[in-house]
Design a protein around this motif. Structure first.
Motif, mmCIF file in Angstrom:
data_model
loop_
_atom_site.group_PDB
_atom_site.id
_atom_site.type_symbol
_atom_site.label_atom_id
_atom_site.label_comp_id
_atom_site.label_asym_id
_atom_site.label_seq_id
_atom_site.Cartn_x
_atom_site.Cartn_y
_atom_site.Cartn_z
ATOM 1 N N UNK A 15 49.988 11.187 53.340
ATOM 2 C CA UNK A 15 48.659 11.740 53.629
ATOM 3 C C UNK A 15 47.682 10.619 53.957
ATOM 4 N N UNK A 16 47.721 9.545 53.191
ATOM 5 C CA UNK A 16 46.808 8.421 53.401
ATOM 6 C C UNK A 16 47.021 7.785 54.774
ATOM 7 N N UNK A 17 48.283 7.635 55.173
ATOM 8 C CA UNK A 17 48.587 7.050 56.481
ATOM 9 C C UNK A 17 48.054 7.951 57.598
ATOM 10 N N UNK A 18 48.272 9.259 57.459
ATOM 11 C CA UNK A 18 47.811 10.198 58.484
ATOM 12 C C UNK A 18 46.282 10.188 58.569
ATOM 13 N N UNK A 19 45.618 10.274 57.427
ATOM 14 C CA UNK A 19 44.141 10.257 57.412
ATOM 15 C C UNK A 19 43.624 8.936 57.982
ATOM 16 N N UNK A 20 44.250 7.826 57.610
ATOM 17 C CA UNK A 20 43.850 6.516 58.125
ATOM 18 C C UNK A 20 44.001 6.435 59.631
ATOM 19 N N UNK A 21 45.106 6.991 60.148
ATOM 20 C CA UNK A 21 45.331 6.985 61.598
ATOM 21 C C UNK A 21 44.286 7.830 62.314
ATOM 22 N N UNK A 22 43.947 8.973 61.740
ATOM 23 C CA UNK A 22 42.939 9.845 62.356
ATOM 24 C C UNK A 22 41.571 9.162 62.360
ATOM 25 N N UNK A 23 41.198 8.598 61.222
ATOM 26 C CA UNK A 23 39.901 7.908 61.138
ATOM 27 C C UNK A 23 39.881 6.729 62.108
ATOM 28 N N UNK A 24 40.972 5.975 62.143
ATOM 29 C CA UNK A 24 41.052 4.833 63.062
ATOM 30 C C UNK A 24 40.945 5.259 64.514
ATOM 31 N N UNK A 25 41.661 6.336 64.873
ATOM 32 C CA UNK A 25 41.620 6.825 66.254
ATOM 33 C C UNK A 25 40.217 7.284 66.633
ATOM 34 N N UNK A 26 39.557 7.983 65.746
ATOM 35 C CA UNK A 26 38.196 8.456 66.018
ATOM 36 C C UNK A 26 37.261 7.260 66.211
ATOM 37 N N UNK A 27 37.400 6.253 65.365
ATOM 38 C CA UNK A 27 36.524 5.081 65.479
ATOM 39 C C UNK A 27 36.789 4.309 66.771
ATOM 40 N N UNK A 28 38.052 4.170 67.152
ATOM 41 C CA UNK A 28 38.390 3.421 68.367
ATOM 42 C C UNK A 28 37.941 4.163 69.619
ATOM 43 N N UNK A 29 38.261 5.463 69.689
ATOM 44 C CA UNK A 29 37.964 6.217 70.906
ATOM 45 C C UNK A 29 36.487 6.575 71.052
ATOM 46 N N UNK A 30 35.759 6.594 69.947
ATOM 47 C CA UNK A 30 34.342 6.940 70.052
ATOM 48 C C UNK A 30 33.470 5.703 70.201
ATOM 49 N N UNK A 31 34.093 4.524 70.192
ATOM 50 C CA UNK A 31 33.333 3.267 70.264
ATOM 51 C C UNK A 31 32.199 3.312 69.235
ATOM 52 N N UNK A 32 32.634 3.599 68.015
ATOM 53 C CA UNK A 32 31.694 3.903 66.940
ATOM 54 C C UNK A 32 30.752 2.746 66.623
ATOM 55 N N UNK A 33 29.596 3.158 66.176
ATOM 56 C CA UNK A 33 28.595 2.213 65.703
ATOM 57 C C UNK A 33 28.893 1.898 64.240
ATOM 58 N N UNK A 34 28.167 0.981 63.698
ATOM 59 C CA UNK A 34 28.432 0.522 62.331
ATOM 60 C C UNK A 34 28.305 1.650 61.297
ATOM 61 N N UNK A 35 27.423 2.620 61.523
ATOM 62 C CA UNK A 35 27.280 3.731 60.585
ATOM 63 C C UNK A 35 28.571 4.538 60.517
#
Length: 169
Positions: free
Chosen positions: A21-41
């Motif tokens: 579960x942790x790996x899947x959640x981490x991958x999802x969070x990572x993908x969202x941050x990478x593809x959204x060019x997320x800001x520091x918040x």
């Protein structure tokens, strides 16, 4: 009869499932941050969410293992489980409609299974059972249900005969 605790393999199974579960959640969070060019918040929020999930994976299996209890007797199935909130499900044996033994991929690795008992009101699951024990319990429940059905059938036949005799007199 007293409440039964889970097999020690159960806690290992819970930790492995939590790690997946942790790996899947981490991958999802990572993908969202990478593809959204997320800001520091967003990076901070993602880090907090991942940290909370990590904390859950570390604490939850131990607490759930310690709280989990089940009781099987001639009249009922009683299961107590939970992490933050404790849930207790009691099902009369005579209300059972279906018994299933289920195994997920992680369960199979540890030689565990779960028994899912279906009633008109819903399902009750006895989790993290040894394969052999799960089969024994399922067969025992099936035999009890068959005996109840046979007893009811005999009782109905006797009542019909008595009513038939009274009607003739």
């Amino acid at each position: 009869m007293s409440y039964q605790k889970l097999n020690r393999k159960a806690i290992s199974c819970m930790y492995v499932a939590g790690l997946v579960q942790l790996v899947v959640i981490g991958a999802i969070i990572g993908a969202v941050l990478v593809f959204s060019k997320a800001e520091s918040l967003f990076i901070i929020i993602g880090g907090i969410l991942f940290g909370l999930d990590l904390l859950y994976v570390i604490i939850s299996p131990k607490v759930r293992y310690e709280r989990y209890r089940y009781l099987l007797n001639d009249e009922e199935i009683d299961v107590i489980e939970g992490f933050i909130f404790t849930e207790r499900k009691i099902v009369p044996i005579e209300r059972l409609h279906k018994i299933a033994i289920m195994k997920g991929p992680i369960d199979r690795i540890f030689g565990l299974a779960k028994i899912v008992v279906t009633t008109a009101g819903g399902d009750v699951t006895i989790r993290f059972m040894e394969d052999e024990e799960a089969n024994k319990i399922a067969m025992s429940l099936k035999n009890r249900i068959n005996k109840i059905v046979l007893d009811e059938k005999i009782t109905n036949q006797i009542m019909k005969r008595k009513l038939g005799i009274r009607a003739k007199n």
